[in-house]
Structures are given as structure tokens and as C-alpha cells.
Design a protein around this motif. Sequence first.
Motif, PDB file in Angstrom:
ATOM      1  N   MET A   1       0.848  -1.205   0.000  1.00  0.00           N
ATOM      2  CA  MET A   1       0.000   0.000   0.000  1.00  0.00           C
ATOM      3  C   MET A   1       0.878   1.247   0.000  1.00  0.00           C
ATOM      4  SD  MET A   1      -3.174   0.897   2.576  1.00  0.00           S
ATOM      5  CE  MET A   1      -2.146   1.522   3.911  1.00  0.00           C
ATOM      6  N   ASP A   2       0.362   2.312  -0.600  1.00  0.00           N
ATOM      7  CA  ASP A   2       1.047   3.586  -0.641  1.00  0.00           C
ATOM      8  C   ASP A   2       1.433   4.007   0.773  1.00  0.00           C
ATOM      9  OD1 ASP A   2       1.737   6.283  -0.821  1.00  0.00           O
ATOM     10  OD2 ASP A   2       0.428   6.611  -2.541  1.00  0.00           O
ATOM     11  N   SER A   3       2.728   4.266   0.988  1.00  0.00           N
ATOM     12  CA  SER A   3       3.213   4.574   2.344  1.00  0.00           C
ATOM     13  C   SER A   3       2.669   5.913   2.847  1.00  0.00           C
ATOM     14  CB  SER A   3       4.741   4.599   2.359  1.00  0.00           C
ATOM     15  OG  SER A   3       5.220   5.592   1.466  1.00  0.00           O
ATOM     16  N   LEU A   4       2.158   6.754   1.938  1.00  0.00           N
ATOM     17  CA  LEU A   4       1.611   8.042   2.362  1.00  0.00           C
ATOM     18  C   LEU A   4       0.183   7.913   2.887  1.00  0.00           C
ATOM     19  CD1 LEU A   4       2.908  10.329  -0.533  1.00  0.00           C
ATOM     20  CD2 LEU A   4       3.860  10.092   1.765  1.00  0.00           C
ATOM     21  N   LEU A   5      -0.429   6.758   2.652  1.00  0.00           N
ATOM     22  CA  LEU A   5      -1.796   6.570   3.119  1.00  0.00           C
ATOM     23  C   LEU A   5      -1.805   6.127   4.579  1.00  0.00           C
ATOM     24  CD1 LEU A   5      -3.428   4.643   0.138  1.00  0.00           C
ATOM     25  CD2 LEU A   5      -3.802   7.027   0.744  1.00  0.00           C
ATOM     26  N   ALA A   6      -2.799   6.609   5.324  1.00  0.00           N
ATOM     27  CA  ALA A   6      -2.972   6.134   6.704  1.00  0.00           C
ATOM     28  C   ALA A   6      -3.293   4.642   6.661  1.00  0.00           C
ATOM     29  CB  ALA A   6      -4.102   6.905   7.376  1.00  0.00           C
ATOM     30  N   PRO A   7      -2.756   3.850   7.598  1.00  0.00           N
ATOM     31  CA  PRO A   7      -3.005   2.407   7.579  1.00  0.00           C
ATOM     32  C   PRO A   7      -4.385   2.060   8.140  1.00  0.00           C
ATOM     33  CG  PRO A   7      -1.601   2.960   9.431  1.00  0.00           C
ATOM     34  CD  PRO A   7      -1.830   4.238   8.678  1.00  0.00           C
ATOM     35  N   TYR A   8      -5.013   1.063   7.541  1.00  0.00           N
ATOM     36  CA  TYR A   8      -6.302   0.582   8.035  1.00  0.00           C
ATOM     37  C   TYR A   8      -6.090  -0.523   9.057  1.00  0.00           C
ATOM     38  CZ  TYR A   8     -10.433  -2.352   8.318  1.00  0.00           C
ATOM     39  OH  TYR A   8     -11.464  -3.107   8.791  1.00  0.00           O
ATOM     40  N   HIS A   9      -6.773  -0.431  10.196  1.00  0.00           N
ATOM     41  CA  HIS A   9      -6.816  -1.501  11.191  1.00  0.00           C
ATOM     42  C   HIS A   9      -8.262  -1.662  11.625  1.00  0.00           C
ATOM     43  CE1 HIS A   9      -2.459  -1.543  11.546  1.00  0.00           C
ATOM     44  NE2 HIS A   9      -2.473  -0.232  11.725  1.00  0.00           N
ATOM     45  N   LYS A  10      -8.697  -2.889  11.749  1.00  0.00           N
ATOM     46  CA  LYS A  10     -10.085  -3.133  12.148  1.00  0.00           C
ATOM     47  C   LYS A  10     -10.358  -2.563  13.543  1.00  0.00           C
ATOM     48  CE  LYS A  10     -13.660  -6.691  12.662  1.00  0.00           C
ATOM     49  NZ  LYS A  10     -14.292  -6.058  13.810  1.00  0.00           N
ATOM     50  N   ILE A  11     -11.529  -1.966  13.681  1.00  0.00           N
ATOM     51  CA  ILE A  11     -11.979  -1.470  14.981  1.00  0.00           C
ATOM     52  C   ILE A  11     -13.478  -1.718  15.058  1.00  0.00           C
ATOM     53  CG2 ILE A  11     -12.238   0.899  14.060  1.00  0.00           C
ATOM     54  CD1 ILE A  11     -11.602   1.985  16.824  1.00  0.00           C
ATOM     55  N   GLY A  12     -13.970  -2.051  16.242  1.00  0.00           N
ATOM     56  CA  GLY A  12     -15.405  -2.227  16.424  1.00  0.00           C
ATOM     57  C   GLY A  12     -15.860  -3.664  16.288  1.00  0.00           C
ATOM     58  N   SER A  13     -17.146  -3.879  16.574  1.00  0.00           N
ATOM     59  CA  SER A  13     -17.702  -5.232  16.635  1.00  0.00           C
ATOM     60  C   SER A  13     -18.431  -5.651  15.360  1.00  0.00           C
ATOM     61  CB  SER A  13     -18.652  -5.357  17.833  1.00  0.00           C
ATOM     62  OG  SER A  13     -19.773  -4.497  17.677  1.00  0.00           O
ATOM     63  N   TYR A  14     -18.514  -4.774  14.362  1.00  0.00           N
ATOM     64  CA  TYR A  14     -19.116  -5.158  13.095  1.00  0.00           C
ATOM     65  C   TYR A  14     -18.147  -6.016  12.286  1.00  0.00           C
ATOM     66  CZ  TYR A  14     -22.725  -1.496  13.598  1.00  0.00           C
ATOM     67  OH  TYR A  14     -23.777  -0.717  14.028  1.00  0.00           O
ATOM     68  N   SER A  15     -18.700  -6.885  11.456  1.00  0.00           N
ATOM     69  CA  SER A  15     -17.886  -7.653  10.521  1.00  0.00           C
ATOM     70  C   SER A  15     -17.317  -6.721   9.453  1.00  0.00           C
ATOM     71  CB  SER A  15     -18.749  -8.728   9.849  1.00  0.00           C
ATOM     72  OG  SER A  15     -18.118  -9.207   8.685  1.00  0.00           O
ATOM     73  N   GLU A  16     -16.087  -7.019   9.002  1.00  0.00           N
ATOM     74  CA  GLU A  16     -15.496  -6.227   7.916  1.00  0.00           C
ATOM     75  C   GLU A  16     -16.273  -6.413   6.614  1.00  0.00           C
ATOM     76  OE1 GLU A  16     -10.856  -5.638   8.297  1.00  0.00           O
ATOM     77  OE2 GLU A  16     -11.381  -7.709   8.785  1.00  0.00           O
ATOM     78  N   LYS A  17     -17.077  -7.471   6.537  1.00  0.00           N
ATOM     79  CA  LYS A  17     -17.937  -7.642   5.354  1.00  0.00           C
ATOM     80  C   LYS A  17     -19.032  -6.589   5.337  1.00  0.00           C
ATOM     81  CE  LYS A  17     -17.300 -12.645   4.981  1.00  0.00           C
ATOM     82  NZ  LYS A  17     -17.962 -13.962   5.179  1.00  0.00           N
ATOM     83  N   ASP A  18     -19.382  -6.068   6.508  1.00  0.00           N
ATOM     84  CA  ASP A  18     -20.417  -5.032   6.606  1.00  0.00           C
ATOM     85  C   ASP A  18     -19.838  -3.626   6.449  1.00  0.00           C
ATOM     86  OD1 ASP A  18     -22.907  -6.366   6.948  1.00  0.00           O
ATOM     87  OD2 ASP A  18     -22.376  -6.870   9.010  1.00  0.00           O
ATOM     88  N   VAL A  19     -18.703  -3.379   7.061  1.00  0.00           N
ATOM     89  CA  VAL A  19     -18.138  -2.021   7.031  1.00  0.00           C
ATOM     90  C   VAL A  19     -16.674  -2.056   7.456  1.00  0.00           C
ATOM     91  CG1 VAL A  19     -18.820  -1.510   9.435  1.00  0.00           C
ATOM     92  CG2 VAL A  19     -18.496   0.377   7.813  1.00  0.00           C
ATOM     93  N   LYS A  20     -15.908  -1.120   6.911  1.00  0.00           N
ATOM     94  CA  LYS A  20     -14.549  -0.865   7.395  1.00  0.00           C
ATOM     95  C   LYS A  20     -14.527   0.556   7.963  1.00  0.00           C
ATOM     96  CE  LYS A  20     -11.912  -3.954   4.394  1.00  0.00           C
ATOM     97  NZ  LYS A  20     -10.857  -4.052   3.355  1.00  0.00           N
ATOM     98  N   PHE A  21     -14.292   0.657   9.263  1.00  0.00           N
ATOM     99  CA  PHE A  21     -14.125   1.965   9.889  1.00  0.00           C
ATOM    100  C   PHE A  21     -12.721   2.480   9.556  1.00  0.00           C
ATOM    101  CE2 PHE A  21     -17.403   0.382  12.886  1.00  0.00           C
ATOM    102  CZ  PHE A  21     -18.205   1.506  13.005  1.00  0.00           C
ATOM    103  N   LEU A  22     -12.639   3.642   8.932  1.00  0.00           N
ATOM    104  CA  LEU A  22     -11.339   4.278   8.704  1.00  0.00           C
ATOM    105  C   LEU A  22     -11.101   5.238   9.866  1.00  0.00           C
ATOM    106  CD1 LEU A  22     -11.417   4.870   4.833  1.00  0.00           C
ATOM    107  CD2 LEU A  22     -10.608   2.877   6.122  1.00  0.00           C
ATOM    108  N   LEU A  23     -10.686   4.649  10.987  1.00  0.00           N
ATOM    109  CA  LEU A  23     -10.491   5.393  12.231  1.00  0.00           C
ATOM    110  C   LEU A  23      -9.245   4.882  12.948  1.00  0.00           C
ATOM    111  CD1 LEU A  23     -14.180   5.324  13.572  1.00  0.00           C
ATOM    112  CD2 LEU A  23     -12.987   7.321  12.656  1.00  0.00           C
ATOM    113  N   LYS A  24      -8.551   5.768  13.619  1.00  0.00           N
ATOM    114  CA  LYS A  24      -7.410   5.391  14.451  1.00  0.00           C
ATOM    115  C   LYS A  24      -7.928   4.957  15.816  1.00  0.00           C
ATOM    116  CE  LYS A  24      -3.074   7.194  16.373  1.00  0.00           C
ATOM    117  NZ  LYS A  24      -2.180   8.375  16.483  1.00  0.00           N
ATOM    118  N   ASP A  25      -7.451   3.816  16.299  1.00  0.00           N
ATOM    119  CA  ASP A  25      -7.924   3.271  17.570  1.00  0.00           C
ATOM    120  C   ASP A  25      -7.274   4.016  18.744  1.00  0.00           C
ATOM    121  OD1 ASP A  25      -8.807   1.780  19.691  1.00  0.00           O
ATOM    122  OD2 ASP A  25      -8.292  -0.168  18.824  1.00  0.00           O
ATOM    123  N   LEU A  26      -8.112   4.713  19.511  1.00  0.00           N
ATOM    124  CA  LEU A  26      -7.636   5.478  20.677  1.00  0.00           C
ATOM    125  C   LEU A  26      -8.103   4.842  21.987  1.00  0.00           C
ATOM    126  CD1 LEU A  26      -8.423   9.111  19.402  1.00  0.00           C
ATOM    127  CD2 LEU A  26      -6.284   7.842  19.161  1.00  0.00           C
TER     128      LEU A  26
END
Length: 368
Positions: free
Chosen positions: A1-26
Motif C-alpha cells: 500500500m502507498d506509504s503516504l496513506l494512513a493504515p487501516y486496522h479493524k476497529i469495532g464489533s461489526y464484521s469487515e464484510k459489513d463495514v470498514k471503519f477508517l479510524l485510528k484506535d484510541l
Amino acid sequence: MDSLLAPYHKIGSYSEKDVKFLLKDLSALDLEGTTESREKRIQSGEHYSESLPVEYQPPQEYLKLFLATLDEYKEMVALYVGVVAEQIVNLKGKDAVLVSLARAGTPIGILIKRYVEWKYALTLPHYSVSIIRGRGLDVNAIKYIGHHHPRGNVQFIDGWTGKGAISIELTRSCQELQHNEGIVLDDTLAVLADPGHCTSLYGTREDFIIPSACLNSTVSGLVSRTVFNKKYIGPNDFHGAKYYKELEAEDLSNDYLQEITAQFPLVKDEVSARLKEDKVLEKATFSGLETVKRMMEEFAIEDINFVKPGVGETTRVLLRRVPWKILIKDLNSPFVKHILMLCAERNVPVEEYPNMEYTCCGLIKNVR
């Protein structure tokens, strides 16, 4: 992946088949303050996105009311999901990329995705991104989506409109993205309920109760409100949020989705009938703003952000702000049972106020 892009990491209890949250885990950070202390800081100039409210943990009676409300209105929610989904397919086709606004938009975006899959056997990508009043869309999240779907046709999704602040913020943000980054996006916001007449893409303009508005993270994938605090969010990060893993035993997020999804076959014919009605194509007039301005004058309110019209926004006032009073159009409306219960629990005055297009309106207390 482009190194300039923020990295995606799964967050939350939804399946990734339903949604990908583009959020930083705090999740590791202590960002919550008491409702009263946070309200004072916000009204003294701190931006609301720099901290989090304490998550409301409903008593058993309120939870029972939520489940009864879900049972009563699940078919209505499914109907309006279908009406919105069909319009999105018609407008954007198979290249549609669903982008829901975290967090109220996320369960609605998932339901729209599921409807399209059920009806058309078409699997649309779905992301949830942060938008913050006065700060705009998360630019890094938009760049990530553009990188992975260069030919995608983005459709923004939220749960409902109040006075239109997020619709206006979305338009402003899209204009900035085009000017600063050369990214061209459609700023039309798809919502289930548009009582403020803030968009042309909606399921209904009736200010009805969307059950997912009644709870916080436990019906939103256990994800907090989004956070934009430069102490924790760097220039190459997504906006942040917390994942409340400790609430997994109380999580109703996926149960909620299942309840609504099961109604799709029952509403199929009515969805088709609704789409033939001209009112689905009515344009945005932001007529709700006139009501808000009248309330500000009548109740001597100087800050427009202290007026939160609509069932969803009124619920939010009671769950995470310091309410002054709640205005209700009709005290016998079935859409305000949970509002009245929260008012009784928090000792908030209720006033009947019939002269508005909204079912209810929350007025925030000036604590300065």
C-alpha cells in the motif's frame, strides 16, 4: 500500500464484510469527562471533537423500551432503507462506494449495503469515516477510499438530518477537497429521515424514531464518537475513536442489523410504491432552519448549536449533553416515549410546542 496513506486496522464489533471503519484506535486513552465538566469546556471554547462524553449505560427499563421500539418500527426502518438504497443504485450504479458518517450513519450504511446485496446480488464497498462540524471530513480517509476505488462513485450516508449542520459541513468539505486536493465528490447526503428538508436523497421527511438513535456505542459497533485532537491525531492519521470492548456483553449492534434485514422481503412492494411518489424527488430547502431561528428568538438563545431539532438529535442531547429543556410537538406521539423516559430520569423539563415540523427539539443549557 502507498506509504503516504494512513493504515487501516479493524476497529469495532461489526464484521469487515459489513463495514470498514477508517479510524485510528484510541481505546488506550482516557478521553471521557463528566457531562457537566465537558459541557463547560465546550462552551468555553474547547472543540467538542477533542474529548468524549461518558457512554450512557441505560437502565433495564430503558433497554426494554429500546427493544420494544425496535420491534414496533423495524419494518418502517427497513422500508426507508429500501427507498434510499434503490435511489443510490439508480444514481450511482454498480460503481457506488458507500461512505457512512461515523457513527450514527454506520448502521444505516450497513443496512443499505445489505439491502443492495439482497435485492441485486451486488456487493458494494462500505466505509465509515469521520466528519466533524467545523473541521470537515477526514481527508486521509477520503484519500484512502480514492486510492482503493479510483473509479468509485462515492455516496455519503447518515442516519437523519436535524437543522442541516452536517449537510452544510459536508458540502463545504467537498468544495475544499476539490480546491485543495483535486478530489471531486458528490456532496448529496443520503439519510433515512430528513425532517429538516436538508437533502434530496431520503427515505422520508417524517421525523420518526430510528431505534439506533436511542443508544450509543452498543448499537453502533461499540465505537465511540469520533475524535480529532492533535495531541493524538497526527497529519497522516485517520481521525480517532475508541472501541469499547468492555461493553461486548451488552452489544446489540449485530442483533439490530439482523432484525431490520429480516424485514426486507416484507417491504419490497411498498418500497416500489414509494419510489413512484414525486415527493421522493423533492429538493433540499433547509426549511427547518427557519424553525430553529424562530426558537432561538423565542427562547433568547444566542448560539445556534444549542438548538438540536429532531428525534435523533434530541436523544443525543439527553444522552451526552446538559439539556435545558425539551420541546415536544405532541406529548402523545409514539416517537417520544424514550425521550420522556430520559427526561424523567435526568429531571429535564418538557414543554409542549406544537408549532414545528419536528417531533421534538432539545435545547442545551448555557453553563458558562
